[in-house]
Design a protein around this motif. Structure first.
Motif, short mmCIF file in Angstrom:
data_model
loop_
_atom_site.label_atom_id
_atom_site.label_comp_id
_atom_site.label_asym_id
_atom_site.label_seq_id
_atom_site.Cartn_x
_atom_site.Cartn_y
_atom_site.Cartn_z
N LYS A 1 12.54 5.10 29.54
CA LYS A 1 13.23 5.62 28.36
C LYS A 1 12.38 6.70 27.73
O LYS A 1 11.15 6.66 27.82
CB LYS A 1 13.45 4.50 27.34
N GLU B 1 14.30 7.44 22.57
CA GLU B 1 15.06 6.23 22.88
C GLU B 1 14.27 4.98 22.50
O GLU B 1 14.83 4.01 21.97
CB GLU B 1 15.42 6.18 24.36
N THR C 1 14.04 4.61 18.64
CA THR C 1 15.37 4.27 18.13
C THR C 1 15.68 2.80 18.43
O THR C 1 16.22 2.08 17.59
CB THR C 1 16.43 5.21 18.74
N GLU C 2 15.31 2.36 19.61
CA GLU C 2 15.48 0.95 20.01
C GLU C 2 14.67 0.06 19.07
O GLU C 2 15.15 -0.99 18.61
CB GLU C 2 15.00 0.83 21.46
N TRP C 3 13.45 0.49 18.77
CA TRP C 3 12.59 -0.28 17.87
C TRP C 3 13.19 -0.32 16.46
O TRP C 3 13.23 -1.38 15.82
CB TRP C 3 11.18 0.31 17.85
N THR D 1 15.53 -3.03 15.58
CA THR D 1 14.96 -4.36 15.28
C THR D 1 14.49 -4.46 13.83
O THR D 1 14.19 -5.56 13.37
CB THR D 1 13.78 -4.69 16.22
#
Length: 118
Positions: free
Chosen positions: A104, A108, A111-113, A116
């Protein structure tokens, strides 16, 4: 330091902050960097993680990067993080291989983190 260097430079600084976690977290009475990052995220620290190095609140930048380091290590393992760390050392600015190591892009991943932290 030029902005295009910051994604890996800040990762190094985030690791240094994470290593000093007990002391650093005691300043905010936070149980983890994930918890501290959630507080900062809810206070408006969002957007391009690399841009926080230019933030007026540099302490928050270090804390956010430590949260990102904690997330990467917890989610993908220390072996991958260590590979990223070694990959960025002594290389041309902006050349850390996030995609090659994590599959990634840097954007990405942060943004994923962020998802959460909501």
């Amino acid at each position: 330091m030029k902005p295009r260097r910051r994604p890996i430079w800040c990762c190094f600084e985030g690791l240094a902050t994470w290593i000093s976690g007990e002391y650093w977290l005691s300043l905010y009475d936070a149980p983890s960097f994930q918890a501290r990052a959630r507080e900062l995220y809810n206070a408006g620290y969002r957007g391009n993680l690399a841009s926080f190095a230019n933030s007026a609140n540099s302490m928050a930048a270090y804390e956010m990067w430590a949260g990102f380091v904690e997330y990467l290590a917890r989610t993908y393992g220390w072996d991958k993080f260590n590979e990223l760390y070694a990959n960025g050392r002594g290389r041309a600015p902006g050349s850390a291989n996030y995609r090659g190591i994590y599959g990634k892009s840097f954007q990405e991943l942060y943004t994923e983190w962020y998802a959460t932290l909501r």
